[in-house]
Design a protein around this motif. Structure first.
Motif, PDB file in Angstrom:
ATOM      1  N   PHE A  95       0.853  -1.184   0.000  1.00  0.00           N
ATOM      2  CA  PHE A  95       0.000   0.000   0.000  1.00  0.00           C
ATOM      3  C   PHE A  95       0.891   1.237   0.000  1.00  0.00           C
ATOM      4  O   PHE A  95       2.021   1.192   0.495  1.00  0.00           O
ATOM      5  N   LEU A  96       0.367   2.338  -0.512  1.00  0.00           N
ATOM      6  CA  LEU A  96       1.063   3.608  -0.378  1.00  0.00           C
ATOM      7  C   LEU A  96       0.796   4.151   1.020  1.00  0.00           C
ATOM      8  O   LEU A  96      -0.322   4.048   1.533  1.00  0.00           O
ATOM      9  N   THR A  97       1.809   4.719   1.629  1.00  0.00           N
ATOM     10  CA  THR A  97       1.624   5.423   2.890  1.00  0.00           C
ATOM     11  C   THR A  97       0.999   6.779   2.571  1.00  0.00           C
ATOM     12  O   THR A  97       0.843   7.147   1.396  1.00  0.00           O
ATOM     13  N   GLU A  98       0.671   7.532   3.594  1.00  0.00           N
ATOM     14  CA  GLU A  98       0.144   8.878   3.360  1.00  0.00           C
ATOM     15  C   GLU A  98       1.162   9.699   2.568  1.00  0.00           C
ATOM     16  O   GLU A  98       0.805  10.429   1.640  1.00  0.00           O
ATOM     17  N   ARG A  99       2.436   9.548   2.931  1.00  0.00           N
ATOM     18  CA  ARG A  99       3.492  10.268   2.200  1.00  0.00           C
ATOM     19  C   ARG A  99       3.540   9.822   0.734  1.00  0.00           C
ATOM     20  O   ARG A  99       3.683  10.642  -0.173  1.00  0.00           O
ATOM     21  N   GLY A 100       3.397   8.529   0.499  1.00  0.00           N
ATOM     22  CA  GLY A 100       3.397   8.003  -0.868  1.00  0.00           C
ATOM     23  C   GLY A 100       2.204   8.488  -1.659  1.00  0.00           C
ATOM     24  O   GLY A 100       2.323   8.825  -2.839  1.00  0.00           O
ATOM     25  N   GLN A 101       1.034   8.542  -1.009  1.00  0.00           N
ATOM     26  CA  GLN A 101      -0.164   9.030  -1.688  1.00  0.00           C
ATOM     27  C   GLN A 101      -0.020  10.499  -2.067  1.00  0.00           C
ATOM     28  O   GLN A 101      -0.395  10.909  -3.167  1.00  0.00           O
ATOM     29  N   THR A 102       0.539  11.281  -1.145  1.00  0.00           N
ATOM     30  CA  THR A 102       0.741  12.711  -1.418  1.00  0.00           C
ATOM     31  C   THR A 102       1.705  12.887  -2.587  1.00  0.00           C
ATOM     32  O   THR A 102       1.446  13.677  -3.502  1.00  0.00           O
ATOM     33  N   LEU A 103       2.796  12.158  -2.545  1.00  0.00           N
ATOM     34  CA  LEU A 103       3.787  12.237  -3.613  1.00  0.00           C
ATOM     35  C   LEU A 103       3.193  11.813  -4.946  1.00  0.00           C
ATOM     36  O   LEU A 103       3.363  12.497  -5.957  1.00  0.00           O
ATOM     37  N   GLN A 104       2.477  10.708  -4.953  1.00  0.00           N
ATOM     38  CA  GLN A 104       1.888  10.209  -6.187  1.00  0.00           C
ATOM     39  C   GLN A 104       0.896  11.225  -6.754  1.00  0.00           C
ATOM     40  O   GLN A 104       0.856  11.460  -7.952  1.00  0.00           O
ATOM     41  N   GLY A 105       0.115  11.868  -5.898  1.00  0.00           N
ATOM     42  CA  GLY A 105      -0.815  12.899  -6.344  1.00  0.00           C
ATOM     43  C   GLY A 105      -0.103  14.104  -6.948  1.00  0.00           C
ATOM     44  O   GLY A 105      -0.514  14.626  -7.983  1.00  0.00           O
ATOM     45  N   LYS A 106       0.993  14.524  -6.305  1.00  0.00           N
ATOM     46  CA  LYS A 106       1.768  15.662  -6.823  1.00  0.00           C
ATOM     47  C   LYS A 106       2.370  15.318  -8.183  1.00  0.00           C
ATOM     48  O   LYS A 106       2.377  16.147  -9.101  1.00  0.00           O
ATOM     49  N   ILE A 107       2.891  14.112  -8.299  1.00  0.00           N
ATOM     50  CA  ILE A 107       3.490  13.680  -9.564  1.00  0.00           C
ATOM     51  C   ILE A 107       2.432  13.660 -10.657  1.00  0.00           C
ATOM     52  O   ILE A 107       2.647  14.162 -11.758  1.00  0.00           O
ATOM     53  N   GLN A 108       1.267  13.097 -10.344  1.00  0.00           N
ATOM     54  CA  GLN A 108       0.199  13.026 -11.336  1.00  0.00           C
ATOM     55  C   GLN A 108      -0.244  14.421 -11.771  1.00  0.00           C
ATOM     56  O   GLN A 108      -0.409  14.681 -12.966  1.00  0.00           O
ATOM     57  N   ASP A 109      -0.414  15.326 -10.816  1.00  0.00           N
ATOM     58  CA  ASP A 109      -0.809  16.699 -11.151  1.00  0.00           C
ATOM     59  C   ASP A 109       0.241  17.354 -12.044  1.00  0.00           C
ATOM     60  O   ASP A 109      -0.093  18.025 -13.014  1.00  0.00           O
ATOM     61  N   SER A 110       1.505  17.161 -11.699  1.00  0.00           N
ATOM     62  CA  SER A 110       2.590  17.739 -12.479  1.00  0.00           C
ATOM     63  C   SER A 110       2.628  17.154 -13.889  1.00  0.00           C
ATOM     64  O   SER A 110       2.807  17.890 -14.865  1.00  0.00           O
TER      65      SER A 110
END
Length: 150
Positions: A95-110
């Motif tokens: 699973f993604l941690t909260e930090r992983g989810q945040t990072l993945q969201g930022k990457i996707q937005d970028s």
């Protein structure tokens, strides 16, 4: 041979090199950069929470030992966590941690912003035509690949 006389596969290859130069396949972060492999791993786990190592490897077209190294690094950096599989005590789920989810969201937005910029020089109709043609080409290549594997 002049650029306009090049075969389509060579033109496409050159376009792909130019896309890579734009940095569309990587993402810079405050604490470094996420490689395309790390981005793919985050995306795979985000879209398949609770997946096994084998499922990650299959989804990325890699071997489990290769994926294992990347997953371990992502665990060490606090982006991915493993939990026992409640249905099979011998296996684990990722699973993604909260930090992983945040990072993945930022990457996707970028990434979305970068591709909006790339497509911005085209009209809506041109964008639709480009995407439809690329979809057809990919579908054909995927069918051919599947036939060769059968």
């Amino acid at each position: 041979m002049s650029p306009e006389n090049l075969p389509p596969e060579v033109k496409f290859f050159e376009l792909m090199k130019r896309i890579r130069k734009l940095g569309l396949a990587s993402h810079s972060l405050e604490d470094g950069a996420a490689s395309p492999a790390q981005m793919a791993l985050l995306d795979r786990i985000a879209s398949h929470p609770g997946c096994s190592l084998q499922e990650i490897a299959d989804g990325l077209g890699l071997t489990p030992p290769t994926v294992s190294i990347s997953v371990r690094k992502m665990e060490e950096s606090g982006k991915v966590e493993r939990k026992p599989n409640p249905a099979d005590g011998r296996s684990v789920q990722f699973f993604l941690t909260e930090r992983g989810q945040t990072l993945q969201g930022k990457i996707q937005d970028s990434q979305h912003e970068r591709f909006r910029h790339l497509l911005g020089g085209l009209t809506s109709a041109e964008q639709e035509a480009l995407l439809a043609l690329l979809e057809r080409a990919l579908n054909s290549a995927e069918r051919d690949t599947a036939k060769k594997q059968d």
